[in-house]
Design a protein around this motif. Sequence first.
Motif, PDB file in Angstrom:
ATOM      1  N   LYS A 169       0.849  -1.188   0.000  1.00 27.83           N
ATOM      2  CA  LYS A 169       0.000   0.000   0.000  1.00 27.83           C
ATOM      3  C   LYS A 169       0.883   1.234   0.000  1.00 27.83           C
ATOM      4  CE  LYS A 169      -4.118  -2.014   2.117  1.00 27.83           C
ATOM      5  NZ  LYS A 169      -5.107  -1.934   3.214  1.00 27.83           N
ATOM      6  N   ASP A 170       0.311   2.330  -0.477  1.00 27.55           N
ATOM      7  CA  ASP A 170       1.105   3.544  -0.641  1.00 27.55           C
ATOM      8  C   ASP A 170       1.399   4.261   0.670  1.00 27.55           C
ATOM      9  OD1 ASP A 170       1.308   3.190  -3.355  1.00 27.55           O
ATOM     10  OD2 ASP A 170      -0.482   4.371  -3.802  1.00 27.55           O
ATOM     11  N   LYS A 171       0.666   3.925   1.728  1.00 24.77           N
ATOM     12  CA  LYS A 171       0.878   4.655   2.976  1.00 24.77           C
ATOM     13  C   LYS A 171       0.668   3.753   4.174  1.00 24.77           C
ATOM     14  CE  LYS A 171      -0.699   8.794   5.497  1.00 24.77           C
ATOM     15  NZ  LYS A 171      -1.665   9.919   5.499  1.00 24.77           N
ATOM     16  N   TYR A 172       1.616   3.815   5.099  1.00 28.42           N
ATOM     17  CA  TYR A 172       1.468   3.177   6.406  1.00 28.42           C
ATOM     18  C   TYR A 172       1.985   4.139   7.477  1.00 28.42           C
ATOM     19  CZ  TYR A 172       0.274  -1.512   4.738  1.00 28.42           C
ATOM     20  OH  TYR A 172      -0.367  -2.596   4.177  1.00 28.42           O
ATOM     21  N   ARG A 173       1.327   4.084   8.617  1.00 27.32           N
ATOM     22  CA  ARG A 173       1.738   4.878   9.773  1.00 27.32           C
ATOM     23  C   ARG A 173       2.120   3.937  10.914  1.00 27.32           C
ATOM     24  NH1 ARG A 173      -2.684   8.782  12.465  1.00 27.32           N
ATOM     25  NH2 ARG A 173      -3.732   6.765  12.583  1.00 27.32           N
ATOM     26  N   LEU A 174       3.254   4.207  11.514  1.00 31.36           N
ATOM     27  CA  LEU A 174       3.763   3.401  12.615  1.00 31.36           C
ATOM     28  C   LEU A 174       3.490   4.113  13.946  1.00 31.36           C
ATOM     29  CD1 LEU A 174       5.572   1.065  13.800  1.00 31.36           C
ATOM     30  CD2 LEU A 174       7.523   2.601  13.391  1.00 31.36           C
ATOM     31  N   PHE A 213       6.980  -3.209  21.102  1.00 31.23           N
ATOM     32  CA  PHE A 213       5.581  -3.290  20.695  1.00 31.23           C
ATOM     33  C   PHE A 213       5.337  -2.237  19.627  1.00 31.23           C
ATOM     34  CE2 PHE A 213       1.309  -1.379  21.308  1.00 31.23           C
ATOM     35  CZ  PHE A 213       0.540  -2.446  20.877  1.00 31.23           C
ATOM     36  N   PHE A 214       4.479  -2.561  18.646  1.00 32.59           N
ATOM     37  CA  PHE A 214       4.175  -1.604  17.590  1.00 32.59           C
ATOM     38  C   PHE A 214       2.746  -1.800  17.104  1.00 32.59           C
ATOM     39  CE2 PHE A 214       5.439  -5.421  15.341  1.00 32.59           C
ATOM     40  CZ  PHE A 214       4.562  -5.487  14.273  1.00 32.59           C
ATOM     41  N   MET A 215       2.228  -0.749  16.458  1.00 30.80           N
ATOM     42  CA  MET A 215       0.971  -0.811  15.718  1.00 30.80           C
ATOM     43  C   MET A 215       1.186  -0.106  14.381  1.00 30.80           C
ATOM     44  SD  MET A 215      -1.872  -0.042  18.723  1.00 30.80           S
ATOM     45  CE  MET A 215      -1.116   1.501  19.222  1.00 30.80           C
ATOM     46  N   ILE A 216       0.563  -0.622  13.341  1.00 30.15           N
ATOM     47  CA  ILE A 216       0.674  -0.029  12.002  1.00 30.15           C
ATOM     48  C   ILE A 216      -0.721   0.070  11.399  1.00 30.15           C
ATOM     49  CG2 ILE A 216       1.585  -0.321   9.657  1.00 30.15           C
ATOM     50  CD1 ILE A 216       3.980  -1.777  10.848  1.00 30.15           C
ATOM     51  N   ASP A 217      -1.038   1.255  10.855  1.00 33.79           N
ATOM     52  CA  ASP A 217      -2.320   1.434  10.165  1.00 33.79           C
ATOM     53  C   ASP A 217      -2.075   2.224   8.891  1.00 33.79           C
ATOM     54  OD1 ASP A 217      -3.740   4.453  10.746  1.00 33.79           O
ATOM     55  OD2 ASP A 217      -1.944   3.939  11.880  1.00 33.79           O
ATOM     56  N   ASN A 218      -3.130   2.522   8.176  1.00 41.21           N
ATOM     57  CA  ASN A 218      -2.988   3.221   6.896  1.00 41.21           C
ATOM     58  C   ASN A 218      -2.922   4.739   7.045  1.00 41.21           C
ATOM     59  OD1 ASN A 218      -5.602   3.901   7.522  1.00 41.21           O
ATOM     60  ND2 ASN A 218      -6.524   3.059   5.659  1.00 41.21           N
ATOM     61  N   GLY A 219      -2.777   5.208   8.261  1.00 40.17           N
ATOM     62  CA  GLY A 219      -2.699   6.638   8.508  1.00 40.17           C
ATOM     63  C   GLY A 219      -4.020   7.279   8.840  1.00 40.17           C
ATOM     64  N   ALA A 221      -6.579   5.434  10.823  1.00 43.47           N
ATOM     65  CA  ALA A 221      -7.233   4.785  11.955  1.00 43.47           C
ATOM     66  C   ALA A 221      -7.343   5.756  13.131  1.00 43.47           C
ATOM     67  CB  ALA A 221      -6.461   3.535  12.375  1.00 43.47           C
ATOM     68  N   THR A 222      -8.408   5.586  13.914  1.00 38.32           N
ATOM     69  CA  THR A 222      -8.627   6.367  15.123  1.00 38.32           C
ATOM     70  C   THR A 222      -8.771   5.400  16.295  1.00 38.32           C
ATOM     71  OG1 THR A 222     -11.035   6.346  14.918  1.00 38.32           O
ATOM     72  CG2 THR A 222      -9.840   8.105  13.747  1.00 38.32           C
ATOM     73  N   GLU A 223      -9.128   5.944  17.425  1.00 34.41           N
ATOM     74  CA  GLU A 223      -9.342   5.078  18.586  1.00 34.41           C
ATOM     75  C   GLU A 223     -10.465   4.082  18.336  1.00 34.41           C
ATOM     76  OE1 GLU A 223      -8.473   3.818  22.562  1.00 34.41           O
ATOM     77  OE2 GLU A 223      -7.379   5.079  21.139  1.00 34.41           O
ATOM     78  N   ASP A 224     -11.445   4.443  17.495  1.00 34.32           N
ATOM     79  CA  ASP A 224     -12.638   3.611  17.324  1.00 34.32           C
ATOM     80  C   ASP A 224     -12.811   3.015  15.933  1.00 34.32           C
ATOM     81  OD1 ASP A 224     -13.595   4.148  19.993  1.00 34.32           O
ATOM     82  OD2 ASP A 224     -14.097   6.156  19.286  1.00 34.32           O
ATOM     83  N   THR A 282      -6.496  -6.499  13.442  1.00 36.78           N
ATOM     84  CA  THR A 282      -7.885  -6.389  13.855  1.00 36.78           C
ATOM     85  C   THR A 282      -8.455  -5.083  13.331  1.00 36.78           C
ATOM     86  OG1 THR A 282      -9.397  -6.578  15.749  1.00 36.78           O
ATOM     87  CG2 THR A 282      -7.410  -5.254  16.061  1.00 36.78           C
ATOM     88  N   ASN A 283      -9.772  -5.027  13.288  1.00 37.73           N
ATOM     89  CA  ASN A 283     -10.421  -3.772  12.917  1.00 37.73           C
ATOM     90  C   ASN A 283     -11.036  -3.159  14.174  1.00 37.73           C
ATOM     91  OD1 ASN A 283     -12.709  -5.421  13.264  1.00 37.73           O
ATOM     92  ND2 ASN A 283     -12.788  -5.885  11.082  1.00 37.73           N
ATOM     93  N   GLY A 284     -11.561  -1.973  14.052  1.00 34.72           N
ATOM     94  CA  GLY A 284     -12.116  -1.300  15.221  1.00 34.72           C
ATOM     95  C   GLY A 284     -11.174  -0.317  15.859  1.00 34.72           C
ATOM     96  N   GLY A 285     -10.081   0.041  15.159  1.00 29.68           N
ATOM     97  CA  GLY A 285      -9.193   1.086  15.622  1.00 29.68           C
ATOM     98  C   GLY A 285      -8.244   0.658  16.729  1.00 29.68           C
ATOM     99  N   PHE A 286      -7.568   1.665  17.285  1.00 31.73           N
ATOM    100  CA  PHE A 286      -6.569   1.396  18.318  1.00 31.73           C
ATOM    101  C   PHE A 286      -7.210   0.888  19.611  1.00 31.73           C
ATOM    102  CE2 PHE A 286      -4.555   4.816  15.724  1.00 31.73           C
ATOM    103  CZ  PHE A 286      -3.531   4.048  15.198  1.00 31.73           C
ATOM    104  N   GLY A 287      -8.420   1.350  19.893  1.00 34.39           N
ATOM    105  CA  GLY A 287      -9.090   0.901  21.104  1.00 34.39           C
ATOM    106  C   GLY A 287      -9.390  -0.578  21.071  1.00 34.39           C
TER     107      GLY A 287
END
Length: 746
Positions: A169-174, A213-219, A221-224, A282-287
Amino acid sequence: MGVIFMAILYFEKERTFLLQGKVSTYAFKIDDGGYVCHLYWGEKITDCADLPTPWELAKRFLSNDLKVDIHDTQEYRGFGGKSFIEPALKVTFADGTRNVFLKYESHSINGDILKINLRDPVYPIYVTLNYRVCSEFDVIERYATIKNAGNKDFVLESAFSANWHLPNKDKYRLTYFTGAYCWEYQKNQDILKGGRKVLETRRGLSGPDAIPFFMIDNGEATEDFGGVYFGSIVWSGNWKLIFERDHASRTVVTGGINNFDFEYCLEPGQEYDTPMFFAGYTNGGFGNTTRNLHKYELSEIVHPKEKKRILPVIYNTHGSLENKTNEENVLKEVEEAHKLGIELFVLDGGWTGIGDIDSPINNGQSHRLGYGTWTVNKERFPNGLKVISDKVHSYGMKFGLWIEPESVFPLNELVTEHPDWIVGYDNRDFEITGMGCYSLNMANDDACDYMINRLCELISENNIDYIKNDFNRNNPHLGWRKAPLKHQKESWDKYVRNMWRCYRTIKERFPDLIFENSAGGGKRTDLGMLYFAGRMHRSDNQDPLDSIKIHEGMSYFIPPKFAGGACFVSDLYTLYVNRRETSMEYQAHVGMLSGLSVSIKLADLSEERKAELARLIELHKKIRNTVQLGEFYRLMSAYDKEYGVYQYLETDKSRAVVFILGQNMQFGKMPERVCLKDLDPDAKYEVVGHGTYYKYSAYPPRYPAEIPEKIKKYGIFTGRGLMNVGIQFELQGHARSEILIVAKID
């Protein structure tokens, strides 16, 4: 046609594996060349016909100069071939050959466990890729077993646990967490760009400079909302995570034990297991990621005795008596602690060594001379520790003891009797590694066995219920005296495994013992320690305003119940760190985010302050079941606002506890309404606040008068209303707080 083995599907014709979670799929295949190559990781699919081919994943450009190696997506890549991606395995064989090619030989599936056996076609190295699929939590556990099947030694130069490949994918956020002493678990977010980003620690511990520990999303994602990839290395020493992104937008995460100053000499027939590295989607954000991760840890990692344990209210002598403890002043505090409803009394530093509390030896720190042999100071405690323990137990409280097993004072007899047990090199002077002490080298089996026996003796002789296990140092190098040269650099690995063996043995022999992993606060906060610990000392900085952010950062990967500390109700570290005062109520409210501790000199408290402390302890006991066993929600972040709001919810949705923790409100502005999460929408809930409230005079200037009851009845609302409309609360000024109990009514 797929053959289903619980969470693992294998399509024999396509030679493809699908590892299935509740909402996710992880897929890879054996290609025509015999390499095991990754295909997909993300939202759930069920048919391997939907998967991309390795050729499609490699073909992002038409130009030959920009094409990428089709084998770069190997699940466990050996150093060699045309790839420039970080290899998981780098080996030097006896003849000087330094590349390795790992090809499929066989596999086996046993329930949720998959083993894939690889081997080099020429050299006698076998690698088993071990997968365990925890479908309920969308987590995959991975580690590699490397075997020398030849008749000559070879050396592992890098032995990471896994390569994880994300979709192109063109964008990931760490999202990751860094920090320092008194400033742990600070949240960072970076867009991953071309090249390598490395997170690591080289201190001999797992933190606090960075957290494994890390999390990666597409830039977005929110808490929810939004999909999130997450992972953690289960290792309590030097670790390394490499986030790599190339011109073709391929993103690979490689990690495990740090290859800095690392070698492991595998002798003929010997095997090496890498640390476990789990990851998930998982889906559903960082929370939702947080709650999913907490459930996984409580199910699969946390010791069985600690899963449902309700932590007692703790008193610790560190903030009240500091290291100037003796039988007389400790017994006075025991008496007062019992009257206030304390349930666990912890004797911190000062019980070992020599000299009374006024001794000038070692600049007033004479107790440290006992670090190493850990004998009781007969001048301070002429009747031993048993008299303290017996008095504590006579009141129905538990007894705890502080110790720092890996610390040795230079003048302790352990140094002269067993110099080879001290970290360092034979031809170098001994080195201070922190707090004026040397480090006991737990890589040495004899040193480890000694410490196991000494800890068992102390626990048995004194009927100890709780060990606060400290480690106030770093190990910038780990020289292993008397070890053969070819095994010297294995010390980083052996130290951690022996340290685990020590604490695992203690927990096996004393399963009811509560083990607090302290380590100077945050220096060894990792999931490897969670195997034994009932508490994880989050930071020596227990200034409540700082603790809110530290707690929030830690909550992303450690269940809040385990967030320990000795001085939640105490002025010691509040004044030590920031030179500011906060109320006892505010300190206690922040302390109730996990398990409450008190470290204030009770014998000197006024009756009014004792009554206030007793009230706060009772409030904690009223809410702690929900806090320690409930699910955690970050409703409002202290990083984004002048206050933080956090919800704990019981699994049957019958009760929630909401913490409203103000920092520095300004201009008389009220916070926005707070909407709660995941209540029963059709049920009715009574909301009662606990804090300091005011009533105002009817006429200007409307001076406030405090309401003595410290309780506010907000009313009865539906779950739907509390979730959608929310509730308005008041915060004014500096360091003010409130706790809401939200209880379902019939």
